[in-house]
Write a protein that holds these residues in place. Structure first.
Motif, mmCIF file in Angstrom:
data_model
loop_
_atom_site.group_PDB
_atom_site.id
_atom_site.type_symbol
_atom_site.label_atom_id
_atom_site.label_comp_id
_atom_site.label_asym_id
_atom_site.label_seq_id
_atom_site.Cartn_x
_atom_site.Cartn_y
_atom_site.Cartn_z
ATOM 1 N N ALA A 44 0.841 -1.199 0.000
ATOM 2 C CA ALA A 44 0.000 0.000 0.000
ATOM 3 C C ALA A 44 0.872 1.243 0.000
ATOM 4 O O ALA A 44 1.895 1.297 0.696
ATOM 5 N N PRO A 45 0.504 2.268 -0.778
ATOM 6 C CA PRO A 45 1.274 3.521 -0.746
ATOM 7 C C PRO A 45 1.409 4.028 0.683
ATOM 8 O O PRO A 45 0.493 3.919 1.492
ATOM 9 N N CYS A 46 2.568 4.581 0.978
ATOM 10 C CA CYS A 46 2.890 4.963 2.350
ATOM 11 C C CYS A 46 2.296 6.322 2.704
ATOM 12 O O CYS A 46 2.410 7.285 1.935
ATOM 13 N N GLY A 47 1.661 6.386 3.875
ATOM 14 C CA GLY A 47 1.175 7.660 4.376
ATOM 15 C C GLY A 47 2.283 8.453 5.032
ATOM 16 O O GLY A 47 3.383 7.944 5.293
ATOM 17 N N ASP A 48 1.978 9.718 5.358
ATOM 18 C CA ASP A 48 2.990 10.613 5.928
ATOM 19 C C ASP A 48 3.488 10.146 7.291
ATOM 20 O O ASP A 48 4.624 10.412 7.673
ATOM 21 N N ASP A 49 2.631 9.459 8.053
ATOM 22 C CA ASP A 49 2.997 9.065 9.408
ATOM 23 C C ASP A 49 3.415 7.603 9.510
ATOM 24 O O ASP A 49 3.494 7.041 10.601
#
Length: 560
Positions: A353-358
């Motif tokens: 899954a694409p990585c979130g900012d946190d």
């Protein structure tokens, strides 16, 4: 495709004085051949092999030591309808026992009628029923004036046997056919690289007994007429800087190597030498044959920017010998834009899954979509297609897939399903049509119910101070309640005392994983395939037998 068949292309070289090959042997001596001269040498070797008792269908094992001797003999065998079998030459440094053991296992599979090698190598070969012949004797053999007729194109004709560099299991000789070789060569050069014989020039030091060196820089360029400079592998082993120096000297445009070579070339080339290089002509530097590290490619690009290297030229690729060589090549610029995915979701759910900012990110190299006329899909354990970005086994289908394997008694099929899909044994996922390889199925670490890709453990371990780039292997050992992770790490003796703690700490921080044992070993200890992939199961076997001499023994090694 018959006009791109090896023999058809060579026939077209009659009277053509454009450059074909430039060979640099292990002593640095250079020999250049025009297309017409290459044709002459191929016909000559076909005549002499015939005079030495080989004929159509004979298996001719050829030691791939000196490119200037191996390549004409290999092509001469193909020309005469023989079945050449490339063999690895003796290693330059160490591992001589492993080489002998490998040949002792491989030769009964290949069942050659004739073995050709340098005289010093012949003396070291394990016993076989085949006739042994030195390259000197072959090239001096009396032969009829007329060469044999060139082998006609038939898609199912066996062109050669190629030993797979698979990291586990017994030796497997892939049956490469005229159809699969021609299809893959054209796919690489026309679709993958858009190669132009008028402006392109390939450069390679890769071992010619391995598919990346043989197909990537001999057969594929030959199919479209791209000239190539072929360096003896031992030159790179002694001096990794010779790779980029040669690319600079000849104005090379296309080269390639496994990930470890980019790390080695970066580490072994100083700033003064970098400043004297001119790599501005290079438009394609392929990276494949083992897992691709975006960090390694970034470091290589940054180090060689002063030499005019375009970072967009670095292009990850994916393939395997069972599909002749390549399945896909990333478009230009892909190396600088790896897929950043959530490590937690990849680790715990096999979901890229694409990585979130946190979230903690991990980078996965994209290797582009499969070639036109070829297909790739990712399947789960039941063979059902996975959703986009779900990790599973990579399957491929198309005209590049080879006929199967040769073994001691018979030809046997490759792992191909009824509908033509080749089960690669590689894990990965698809995203926006591009393949993202992520390790081998058989090497997956299963610890406390978690499936862990050993490549991630190894990359984390390599980040520990003192561990050599490409010098870590991870596998499991039996524990009291569950399998325990073991890391074998190459380092210098003076760094060995702190390696264990450093590796444990960084693997725990990055992966949330406890390491049961860390064994520090001297550089060159790790068993690898011909393409540089770690042979994890072999290293596990040695570890369990107590056959890994450590630089220093970790105090917790026998704690379980």
């Amino acid at each position: 495709m018959s006009d791109a068949w090896i023999c058809s292309v060579l026939q077209s070289y009659e009277g053509d004085h454009a450059p074909a090959h430039r060979y640099v042997d292990g002593d640095g001596h250079t020999r250049e051949l025009s297309r017409a001269r290459l044709l002459d040498e191929v016909r000559d070797r076909a005549r002499r092999l015939t005079a030495c008792g080989a004929g159509p269908g004979s298996r001719v094992a050829l030691s791939a030591e000196n490119p200037g001797r191996f390549v004409p003999a290999f092509l001469g065998a193909v020309w005469a309808g023989m079945i050449p079998v490339p063999l690895p030459p003796p290693p330059v440094l160490g591992r001589r026992d492993a080489w002998t053991e490998g040949l002792a296992a491989s030769l009964p599979v290949a069942r050659p009628d004739l073995v050709v090698a340098e005289a010093t190598t012949l003396a070291q070969l394990p016993p076989t029923a085949a006739r042994h012949l030195s390259y000197d004797s072959l090239e001096a053999a009396s032969a009829p004036a007329d060469p044999p007729a060139p082998a006609a194109y038939r898609p199912d004709r066996t062109a050669y046997l190629q030993f797979s560099s698979g990291s586990t299991g017994r030796p497997r000789a892939v049956v490469a056919t005229a159809g699969s070789v021609t299809a893959n060569s054209l796919a690489i050069m026309r679709h993958g690289l858009a190669a132009d014989p008028a402006r392109d020039h390939g450069v390679s030091w890769l071992p010619l007994h391995h598919d990346m060196g043989l197909v990537g820089f001999v057969l594929a360029p030959l199919a479209v007429g791209v000239p190539v400079t072929l360096l003896a592998t031992r030159l790179f082993v002694r001096d990794p800087g010779i790779w980029m120096r040669t690319l600079s000297d000849v104005g090379g445009t296309i080269t390639g190597a496994p990930n470890f070579a980019y790390a080695l070339a970066t580490r072994r080339t100083d700033d003064d030498r970098l400043a004297r290089l001119d790599l501005s002509a290079a438009h394609t530097l392929l990276c494949g044959g083992e897992p691709v590290s975006p960090r390694t490619l970034r470091r290589f690009a940054d180090a060689h920017h002063v030499a005019g290297l375009d970072p967009a030229a670095l292009r990850p690729c994916y393939g395997l010998a069972e599909s002749t060589l390549a399945v896909s090549i990333a478009p230009r610029g892909t190396a600088s834009r790896p897929d950043r995915v959530s490590w937690a979701r990849l680790r715990d759910h096999d979901r890229a899954a694409p990585c979130g900012d946190d979230e903690e990110a991990v980078e996965v190299a994209g290797c582009g979509p499969p070639f036109p006329g070829h297909e790739a899909r990712v399947v789960d354990g039941a063979g059902l297609p996975c959703a986009e970005r779900q990790v599973g086994e990579i399957w491929v289908r198309g005209p590049s897939v080879c006929a199967g394997y040769a073994d001691e008694a018979r030809e046997r099929p490759a792992p191909v399903a009824d509908d033509g899909w080749l089960r690669t044994g590689d894990r990965g996922y698809l995203a926006d049509g591009a393949l993202h390889p992520a390790g081998r199925l058989k090497d997956v670490l299963v610890v406390q119910g978690r499936n862990i890709d050993p490549q991630r453990v190894e990359w984390a371990a390599e980040a520990a101070e003192g561990v050599r780039t490409g010098g870590a292997v991870a596998f499991t050992r039996p524990g009291t309640d569950t399998e325990e992770v073991v890391v074998v790490a190459e380092c210098r003796p003076h760094q060995s005392e702190r390696i264990g703690g450093a590796v444990r700490e960084i693997v725990s921080q990055r992966l949330g994983l406890s390491v049961g044992d860390v064994v520090a070993v001297v550089p060159g200890t790790l068993a690898k395939t011909t393409s540089g992939k770690p042979r994890r199961q072999e290293m596990r076997r040695r570890y369990l037998l107590g056959d890994l001499p450590p630089v220093t023994t970790d105090p917790r090694r026998n704690s379980s």
